[in-house]
Design a protein around this motif. Sequence first.
Motif, PDB file in Angstrom:
ATOM      1  N   ILE A 139      44.827  30.612  46.098  1.00 14.78           N
ATOM      2  CA  ILE A 139      44.414  32.378  45.328  1.00 14.78           C
ATOM      3  C   ILE A 139      43.858  32.546  46.679  1.00 14.78           C
ATOM      4  CG2 ILE A 139      42.451  32.172  44.260  1.00 14.78           C
ATOM      5  CD1 ILE A 139      42.578  29.293  43.389  1.00 14.78           C
ATOM      6  N   GLY A 140      43.245  32.077  47.379  1.00 10.97           N
ATOM      7  CA  GLY A 140      42.780  32.987  49.076  1.00 10.97           C
ATOM      8  C   GLY A 140      43.175  33.928  49.766  1.00 10.97           C
ATOM      9  N   LYS A 141      44.597  33.778  49.529  1.00  5.98           N
ATOM     10  CA  LYS A 141      45.351  34.699  50.480  1.00  5.98           C
ATOM     11  C   LYS A 141      46.048  35.877  49.458  1.00  5.98           C
ATOM     12  CE  LYS A 141      48.249  31.331  52.706  1.00  5.98           C
ATOM     13  NZ  LYS A 141      49.312  30.597  53.293  1.00  5.98           N
ATOM     14  N   GLN A 142      45.934  35.264  48.232  1.00  7.26           N
ATOM     15  CA  GLN A 142      45.932  36.246  47.419  1.00  7.26           C
ATOM     16  C   GLN A 142      44.498  37.305  46.861  1.00  7.26           C
ATOM     17  OE1 GLN A 142      48.739  36.753  45.795  1.00  7.26           O
ATOM     18  NE2 GLN A 142      49.618  35.638  46.985  1.00  7.26           N
ATOM     19  N   SER A 143      43.694  36.932  46.693  1.00  2.61           N
ATOM     20  CA  SER A 143      42.205  38.033  46.961  1.00  2.61           C
ATOM     21  C   SER A 143      42.033  38.854  47.518  1.00  2.61           C
ATOM     22  CB  SER A 143      41.345  37.236  46.295  1.00  2.61           C
ATOM     23  OG  SER A 143      40.695  35.639  47.293  1.00  2.61           O
ATOM     24  N   LEU A 191      39.780  51.948  44.208  1.00  3.41           N
ATOM     25  CA  LEU A 191      38.412  51.282  44.035  1.00  3.41           C
ATOM     26  C   LEU A 191      38.256  50.255  42.710  1.00  3.41           C
ATOM     27  CD1 LEU A 191      36.796  50.554  46.388  1.00  3.41           C
ATOM     28  CD2 LEU A 191      34.997  52.482  45.969  1.00  3.41           C
ATOM     29  N   TYR A 192      37.522  50.853  42.373  1.00  2.00           N
ATOM     30  CA  TYR A 192      37.948  49.889  41.261  1.00  2.00           C
ATOM     31  C   TYR A 192      39.064  48.786  40.540  1.00  2.00           C
ATOM     32  CZ  TYR A 192      36.957  48.257  36.029  1.00  2.00           C
ATOM     33  OH  TYR A 192      37.596  47.518  34.816  1.00  2.00           O
ATOM     34  N   SER A 193      40.224  49.293  40.578  1.00  2.00           N
ATOM     35  CA  SER A 193      40.995  48.218  40.377  1.00  2.00           C
ATOM     36  C   SER A 193      41.561  46.850  41.611  1.00  2.00           C
ATOM     37  CB  SER A 193      42.640  48.615  39.804  1.00  2.00           C
ATOM     38  OG  SER A 193      42.276  50.074  39.190  1.00  2.00           O
ATOM     39  N   ALA A 194      41.058  47.450  42.501  1.00  2.00           N
ATOM     40  CA  ALA A 194      41.106  46.608  43.428  1.00  2.00           C
ATOM     41  C   ALA A 194      40.232  45.671  44.140  1.00  2.00           C
ATOM     42  CB  ALA A 194      41.049  47.692  45.018  1.00  2.00           C
ATOM     43  N   GLY A 195      38.872  46.719  43.290  1.00  4.61           N
ATOM     44  CA  GLY A 195      37.546  45.791  42.995  1.00  4.61           C
ATOM     45  C   GLY A 195      37.990  44.670  42.445  1.00  4.61           C
ATOM     46  N   PHE A 196      38.199  45.232  41.049  1.00  5.27           N
ATOM     47  CA  PHE A 196      38.354  44.384  39.652  1.00  5.27           C
ATOM     48  C   PHE A 196      39.173  42.857  40.326  1.00  5.27           C
ATOM     49  CE2 PHE A 196      39.975  42.678  35.940  1.00  5.27           C
ATOM     50  CZ  PHE A 196      38.611  42.755  34.750  1.00  5.27           C
ATOM     51  N   ARG A 197      39.970  42.942  40.847  1.00  7.70           N
ATOM     52  CA  ARG A 197      41.150  42.584  40.496  1.00  7.70           C
ATOM     53  C   ARG A 197      41.130  41.384  42.010  1.00  7.70           C
ATOM     54  NH1 ARG A 197      45.072  45.944  40.647  1.00  7.70           N
ATOM     55  NH2 ARG A 197      44.822  46.947  42.599  1.00  7.70           N
ATOM     56  N   ALA A 198      40.453  41.408  43.230  1.00 13.14           N
ATOM     57  CA  ALA A 198      39.134  40.928  44.090  1.00 13.14           C
ATOM     58  C   ALA A 198      38.321  39.435  43.993  1.00 13.14           C
ATOM     59  CB  ALA A 198      38.410  42.185  45.137  1.00 13.14           C
ATOM     60  N   GLN A 199      37.186  40.571  42.846  1.00 12.84           N
ATOM     61  CA  GLN A 199      36.342  39.401  42.683  1.00 12.84           C
ATOM     62  C   GLN A 199      36.893  38.960  41.360  1.00 12.84           C
ATOM     63  OE1 GLN A 199      33.297  39.392  43.270  1.00 12.84           O
ATOM     64  NE2 GLN A 199      33.233  40.959  44.564  1.00 12.84           N
ATOM     65  N   PHE A 200      37.853  39.124  40.422  1.00 13.73           N
ATOM     66  CA  PHE A 200      38.243  37.845  39.404  1.00 13.73           C
ATOM     67  C   PHE A 200      39.040  37.471  40.222  1.00 13.73           C
ATOM     68  CE2 PHE A 200      41.671  37.284  36.895  1.00 13.73           C
ATOM     69  CZ  PHE A 200      41.270  36.654  35.611  1.00 13.73           C
ATOM     70  N   SER A 202      39.121  35.578  43.345  1.00 13.99           N
ATOM     71  CA  SER A 202      38.362  35.064  43.818  1.00 13.99           C
ATOM     72  C   SER A 202      37.147  34.015  43.295  1.00 13.99           C
ATOM     73  CB  SER A 202      37.008  35.774  45.120  1.00 13.99           C
ATOM     74  OG  SER A 202      36.224  36.659  44.266  1.00 13.99           O
ATOM     75  N   GLY A 203      36.915  34.773  41.975  1.00 16.26           N
ATOM     76  CA  GLY A 203      36.339  34.138  40.475  1.00 16.26           C
ATOM     77  C   GLY A 203      36.782  32.428  40.453  1.00 16.26           C
ATOM     78  N   ILE A 204      37.912  32.456  40.861  1.00 18.50           N
ATOM     79  CA  ILE A 204      38.793  31.223  39.850  1.00 18.50           C
ATOM     80  C   ILE A 204      38.717  29.982  41.422  1.00 18.50           C
ATOM     81  CG2 ILE A 204      40.990  30.912  39.556  1.00 18.50           C
ATOM     82  CD1 ILE A 204      42.173  33.156  39.200  1.00 18.50           C
ATOM     83  N   ILE A 205      38.636  30.608  42.569  1.00 12.40           N
ATOM     84  CA  ILE A 205      38.304  29.331  43.092  1.00 12.40           C
ATOM     85  C   ILE A 205      36.904  28.785  42.519  1.00 12.40           C
ATOM     86  CG2 ILE A 205      37.472  28.949  45.398  1.00 12.40           C
ATOM     87  CD1 ILE A 205      38.241  31.416  46.579  1.00 12.40           C
ATOM     88  N   MET A 206      35.751  29.650  41.821  1.00 12.21           N
ATOM     89  CA  MET A 206      34.918  27.833  42.015  1.00 12.21           C
ATOM     90  C   MET A 206      35.281  27.161  40.746  1.00 12.21           C
ATOM     91  SD  MET A 206      31.408  28.822  41.070  1.00 12.21           S
ATOM     92  CE  MET A 206      29.814  27.238  41.140  1.00 12.21           C
ATOM     93  N   PRO A 207      36.016  27.800  39.808  1.00  5.92           N
ATOM     94  CA  PRO A 207      36.490  26.760  38.590  1.00  5.92           C
ATOM     95  C   PRO A 207      36.836  25.050  38.814  1.00  5.92           C
ATOM     96  CG  PRO A 207      36.641  28.570  37.896  1.00  5.92           C
ATOM     97  CD  PRO A 207      36.287  28.705  38.973  1.00  5.92           C
ATOM     98  N   THR A 208      38.205  25.854  39.759  1.00  5.46           N
ATOM     99  CA  THR A 208      39.056  25.500  40.501  1.00  5.46           C
ATOM    100  C   THR A 208      38.304  24.091  41.230  1.00  5.46           C
ATOM    101  OG1 THR A 208      40.328  27.063  40.972  1.00  5.46           O
ATOM    102  CG2 THR A 208      40.991  25.380  41.430  1.00  5.46           C
ATOM    103  N   MET A 209      37.498  24.086  42.047  1.00  6.47           N
ATOM    104  CA  MET A 209      36.712  23.222  42.296  1.00  6.47           C
ATOM    105  C   MET A 209      36.332  22.734  42.038  1.00  6.47           C
ATOM    106  SD  MET A 209      37.512  24.053  45.779  1.00  6.47           S
ATOM    107  CE  MET A 209      36.068  22.570  46.679  1.00  6.47           C
ATOM    108  N   MET A 258      30.740  31.467  47.007  1.00  8.42           N
ATOM    109  CA  MET A 258      30.612  32.273  47.853  1.00  8.42           C
ATOM    110  C   MET A 258      31.221  33.150  48.692  1.00  8.42           C
ATOM    111  SD  MET A 258      27.065  30.964  50.108  1.00  8.42           S
ATOM    112  CE  MET A 258      28.228  29.118  51.040  1.00  8.42           C
ATOM    113  N   ALA A 259      33.278  32.441  47.968  1.00 14.54           N
ATOM    114  CA  ALA A 259      34.631  32.698  48.146  1.00 14.54           C
ATOM    115  C   ALA A 259      34.130  34.868  48.558  1.00 14.54           C
ATOM    116  CB  ALA A 259      35.017  32.082  48.023  1.00 14.54           C
TER     117      ALA A 259
END
Length: 541
Positions: A139-143, A191-200, A202-209, A258-259
């Motif tokens: 997941i981290g590589k994509q974000s 900037l909005y699109s890149a920021g949204f994708r980055a946060q979304f 990376s936000g998958i990491i926590m529920p995965t953990m 904190m990812a």
Amino acid sequence: MLATMNVIPGQGIRFEDLAAVLLLALGLYVLSGLLMWGQAYILNGVVQRSVYRLREEVAAKINRLPLSYFDGQPRGELLSRVTNDIDNIAQTLQQTMSQLLNGLLTIIGVGVMMFVVSPVLGAIAVAAIPVSVILVSIIGKQSQKQFVLNWKYTGELNGRIEEAYSGHALVKVFGRQREVEQAFAESNSSLYSAGFRAQFISGIIMPTMFFVGNLSYVLVAVVGGLRVASGQMSLGGVQAFIQYSRMFTQPITQVASMANLLQSGVASAERVFEVLDAEEEPADVAGRLNPTRGRVEFESIDFSYDPDTELIKDLSLVAEPGHTIAIVGPTGAGKTTLVNLIMRFYELQGGRITLDGVDITSVPRHALRENIGMVLQDTWLFHGTIRDNIAYGRPDASEAEILAAAEATYVDRFVHSLPDGYDTVIDEEGSNISAGEKQLLTIARAFLADPALLILDEATSSVDTRTELLVQRAMSALRKDRTSFVIAHRLSTIRDADTILVMEHGSIVEQGNHQELLAREGAYYRLYRSQFEGAIEQEVA
């Protein structure tokens, strides 16, 4: 039960023992608080010192970068790396260092206790770590790609804002507000699109953990229950291990939460390190430059900005001490490039330039530039008083010397009309004085520096005709007994030059004084005729 609690029936509560326990608990809490305070103090110091050193290194690096680097970098983009990205690194370290350290110590301590209670259950709990690492890395590589784009677009957006702000008057004059707004909207949308994708992502990491941690919890409970049923473990041991497993997965989950911060900080760090890794100017040599007479010689020099596009080829030239060398020619002929090479803003690809027979590459750049005064067409003034701006090239100048330079270059004439005279504060844009007055200040600055070699690049382009005549007299006094290179488009300003060089396509096609070049009726004659006779012929027609 009472026996295990060290309670003797009939004797009541032993307040001495209770007080000892309470004091021990109080002492542990106080010690914990002090350790937490010490940790915060040390970590804050480490983070702030690290960022402080990083800013120092970036500032020092910028001073070592060649002019060609800045030519290829949008100003707003570079400013974004130096300010926004470093601030983001500081914020990331500030918010994650403490939790990362606590999490690491917790994992080590709890992990040891888990293996002490049950090696089998400990192995099951620890097995979740590589699974978590694999999932996080995928997941981290994509974000991470999106965070890099996020900060890239932040730099582009800053560049557009800086351009629109510095050229605000031109935008208004040409009615380009809509185009500027559209360009801003496009950058803002990216900037909005890149920021949204980055946060979304990376936000998958926590529920995965959380999912992996819950699976580990279920396995521990099932295996622990089977071991209790078979008599291999006590129920209390399993209960203790379950608590340890929760404590073990909690810091991992915190790190996962904190990812986005970590990946954003890493993306900013990559952009800052790109600046730190940029190719620097060739190392300066040691030594000093002896007082010069001002004899400059170009010996078969070759130079081009682009290896595929030849600009200056096998050019040779001698400027004798005290002579004024005027350089004229069409735009792109290489006039400004020639004087930039004298200043060593760029390095030659072939040949050499000597000053009084000394190769300029054999002396330190600062020693070379201390002997050269330069007045550019683009004026540069800093936020400060008029007095400070004049004294910029020579900070140790006395008040009398500053006033003398101002009077010689006719700065004194307009300063007295300002409210605070020489103490008038000029803003960064110099908007409280005219363009011509700004150029007079830069000429006064060069006059005060009293250089051995003088370079004037369209130094009177922003002054009115009457002031130009006055400045020409001042420049004549300034050029006296020193070698001067004058780049001019208005040929009337260089009629009295000792030698006039006519450049085309990086080569000198003609040289001589004003009268000689007119008599030849060559390139200079055509330039002169087009400038002074073209308007007359059009009026007659």
